[in-house]
Design an enzyme around this catalytic site. Structure first.
Site, PDB file in Angstrom:
ATOM      1  N   GLU A  86      49.149  51.129  53.732  1.00  0.00           N
ATOM      2  CA  GLU A  86      48.047  51.399  54.649  1.00  0.00           C
ATOM      3  C   GLU A  86      48.041  50.388  55.796  1.00  0.00           C
ATOM      4  OE1 GLU A  86      44.686  53.685  52.083  1.00  0.00           O
ATOM      5  OE2 GLU A  86      44.633  51.511  51.876  1.00  0.00           O
ATOM      6  N   CYS A  99      46.188  46.147  62.240  1.00  0.00           N
ATOM      7  CA  CYS A  99      46.366  45.304  61.060  1.00  0.00           C
ATOM      8  C   CYS A  99      47.527  45.881  60.255  1.00  0.00           C
ATOM      9  CB  CYS A  99      45.081  45.305  60.232  1.00  0.00           C
ATOM     10  SG  CYS A  99      45.220  44.431  58.665  1.00  0.00           S
ATOM     11  N   CYS A 106      51.286  43.677  46.100  1.00  0.00           N
ATOM     12  CA  CYS A 106      51.237  42.233  46.321  1.00  0.00           C
ATOM     13  C   CYS A 106      51.271  41.568  44.961  1.00  0.00           C
ATOM     14  CB  CYS A 106      49.941  41.863  47.054  1.00  0.00           C
ATOM     15  SG  CYS A 106      49.749  40.103  47.398  1.00  0.00           S
ATOM     16  N   CYS A 110      44.923  37.796  43.711  1.00  0.00           N
ATOM     17  CA  CYS A 110      43.548  37.383  44.041  1.00  0.00           C
ATOM     18  C   CYS A 110      42.565  38.342  43.363  1.00  0.00           C
ATOM     19  CB  CYS A 110      43.318  37.376  45.556  1.00  0.00           C
ATOM     20  SG  CYS A 110      44.413  36.257  46.432  1.00  0.00           S
ATOM     21  N   CYS A 113      40.619  41.266  45.400  1.00  0.00           N
ATOM     22  CA  CYS A 113      41.358  42.083  46.369  1.00  0.00           C
ATOM     23  C   CYS A 113      41.976  43.322  45.720  1.00  0.00           C
ATOM     24  CB  CYS A 113      42.447  41.221  46.995  1.00  0.00           C
ATOM     25  SG  CYS A 113      43.404  42.084  48.268  1.00  0.00           S
ATOM     26  N   CYS A 327      38.859  44.283  55.023  1.00  0.00           N
ATOM     27  CA  CYS A 327      39.652  43.256  54.328  1.00  0.00           C
ATOM     28  C   CYS A 327      39.577  43.440  52.822  1.00  0.00           C
ATOM     29  CB  CYS A 327      39.122  41.862  54.619  1.00  0.00           C
ATOM     30  SG  CYS A 327      39.163  41.420  56.329  1.00  0.00           S
TER      31      CYS A 327
HETATM   32  N1  SAH Z   1      47.874  37.965  51.651  1.00  0.00           N
HETATM   33  C1  SAH Z   1      47.282  37.559  52.891  1.00  0.00           C
HETATM   34  C2  SAH Z   1      46.908  38.706  53.812  1.00  0.00           C
HETATM   35  C3  SAH Z   1      46.229  39.910  53.220  1.00  0.00           C
HETATM   36  S1  SAH Z   1      44.538  39.788  52.712  1.00  0.00           S
HETATM   37  C4  SAH Z   1      46.098  36.676  52.641  1.00  0.00           C
HETATM   38  O1  SAH Z   1      45.725  36.496  51.483  1.00  0.00           O
HETATM   39  O2  SAH Z   1      45.575  36.112  53.576  1.00  0.00           O
HETATM   40  C5  SAH Z   1      43.604  39.760  54.199  1.00  0.00           C
HETATM   41  C6  SAH Z   1      42.285  39.005  54.042  1.00  0.00           C
HETATM   42  O3  SAH Z   1      41.336  39.772  53.289  1.00  0.00           O
HETATM   43  C7  SAH Z   1      42.437  37.695  53.297  1.00  0.00           C
HETATM   44  O4  SAH Z   1      41.665  36.703  53.926  1.00  0.00           O
HETATM   45  C8  SAH Z   1      41.859  38.050  51.954  1.00  0.00           C
HETATM   46  O5  SAH Z   1      41.505  36.930  51.211  1.00  0.00           O
HETATM   47  C9  SAH Z   1      40.696  38.920  52.355  1.00  0.00           C
HETATM   48  N2  SAH Z   1      40.131  39.722  51.285  1.00  0.00           N
HETATM   49  C10 SAH Z   1      40.722  40.199  50.181  1.00  0.00           C
HETATM   50  N3  SAH Z   1      39.864  40.911  49.442  1.00  0.00           N
HETATM   51  C11 SAH Z   1      38.680  40.882  50.099  1.00  0.00           C
HETATM   52  C12 SAH Z   1      37.416  41.469  49.857  1.00  0.00           C
HETATM   53  N4  SAH Z   1      37.189  42.220  48.779  1.00  0.00           N
HETATM   54  N5  SAH Z   1      36.445  41.251  50.775  1.00  0.00           N
HETATM   55  C13 SAH Z   1      36.660  40.501  51.875  1.00  0.00           C
HETATM   56  N6  SAH Z   1      37.846  39.944  52.166  1.00  0.00           N
HETATM   57  C14 SAH Z   1      38.837  40.129  51.275  1.00  0.00           C
END
Ligand code: SAH
Length: 340
Positions: A86, A99, A106, A110, A113, A327
């Site tokens: 996506e 984006c 991945c 986290c 996410c 995000c």
């Molecule tokens: N792997 C990279 C880029 C992808 S995530 C990274 O971790 O930065 C893009 C952003 O979305 C990151 O800042 C991540 O921490 C944030 N993110 C992930 N899940 C989220 C959520 N449920 N709500 C808000 N931000 C989130």
């Protein structure tokens, strides 16, 4: 699409064609994002046929598209092996941004996410990252002037391909997007930050911090056990001293987890004296996860603590949350019930 201009010159040479053909082909692929060689109308029919059997243009197929009330649009791109990723179109007053995803899935894990839930499937090639930008530019008919490398995947886990993508997209033979209009976001892979710093690009580094100490960050982001907060901050300071660029810290506010005034003060102590900017993101909902978004007042309070300490801070609006394009909400495939 994976080939840079020099590699395109080499390909053209192998096909026994004059060198200037490379510039023509490269332009069709990297500036116009065409999906078929027979659309390359300034090439001879003979050359188009030769190319047909020697290469594929590499553009991606749009498998689904959803538009949000706020103008944000989410794309599901089908890759040549049947996998999909996506990407998101974000219209702003100052220009349009895309984006991009860098991996199918991945492996960073986290907890908040959606992108990491099925683990890592594979890296995207430089051309597959690039084709998300041309694909969206062609579909919307709007010029893309900035890129955020913040879709699914961890860019530092696929850094060579990401760097090649950045080199090609910033080149005048590519989309000629200024490095300053590109942001790369990492969950904090320290060796990747060091490697990127050594290239001294003018891109913005964004670090997904989300917690002010190891105790809290360990519970949210497995990567922290390998690269703890102290080490991460050290690498960020080095990044700034080499590139003179300020680092952005992303901090998703999760109700009752990382959003107290005490934690805001801890964050202030951590960032004191750094050339940086903090982006507060009220957590976006991921159905399978138990974390909840912080309330308005908590967000406001958190923000005030940072502001009072003189740390530049913005609260990011949750663009595209109504179509799960915000995000942390991107996935490998469209959720059930979406239009395809
Ligand atoms: N792997 C990279 C880029 C992808 S995530 C990274 O971790 O930065 C893009 C952003 O979305 C990151 O800042 C991540 O921490 C944030 N993110 C992930 N899940 C989220 C959520 N449920 N709500 C808000 N931000 C989130």
């Amino acid at each position: 699409m994976d080939l840079n201009i020099d590699e395109t010159i080499a390909l053209v040479g192998q096909l026994g064609e004059p060198r200037f053909r490379a510039a023509q082909i490269h332009k069709w692929v990297h500036q116009k994002g065409v999906r078929r060689f027979d659309e390359m109308t300034d090439l001879s029919l003979g050359l188009r046929e030769k190319l047909q059997s020697a290469a594929v243009p590499g553009s991606l197929e749009i498998a689904a598209r959803q538009e949000s009330k706020d103008g944000t649009a989410k794309y599901l791109f089908r890759l040549s092996d049947g996998e999909s990723v996506e990407s998101v179109f974000l219209p702003h007053d100052y220009g349009n941004s895309v984006c991009v995803s860098t991996q199918v899935g991945c492996r960073m894990g986290c907890r908040f996410c959606a992108s990491t839930m099925g683990g890592l499937v594979r890296n995207l090639t430089p051309g597959e990252i690039y084709a998300q930008v041309t694909g969206i530019q062609n579909d919307t008919g709007k010029r893309i002037s900035s890129i955020v490398i913040m879709g699914s995947g961890e860019p530092m886990d696929n850094l060579d391909h990401v760097l090649k993508f950045i080199t090609m997209v910033t080149a005048d033979t590519g989309l000629h997007i200024g490095a300053r209009h590109i942001t790369l976001s990492t969950c904090g892979v320290v060796p990747g930050i060091r490697k990127l710093a050594a290239f001294d690009l003018q891109i913005t580094l964004s670090v997904s911090l989300h917690a002010p100490n190891d105790r809290m960050r360990d519970t949210m982001m497995p990567v922290n056990r390998k690269y703890p907060v102290r080490e991460l901050m050290k690498a960020c300071r080095e990044y700034t001293s080499i590139t003179n660029r300020r680092v952005t810290f992303e901090y998703a506010l999760i109700q009752g987890v990382n959003d107290s005034a005490g934690q805001a003060e801890e964050l202030v102590r951590l960032l004191r004296g750094m050339l940086c900017h903090v982006n507060l993101i009220p957590l976006n909902r991921v159905q399978e996860r138990e974390y909840r978004q912080s309330g308005r007042e908590r967000v406001q309070k958190f923000r005030e603590v940072l502001e009072r300490a003189g740390i530049p801070v913005t609260v990011r609006r949750e663009k595209g949350a109504d179509i799960d394009a915000a995000c942390g909400q991107l996935r490998r495939r469209a959720a059930r019930g979406q239009v395809t």
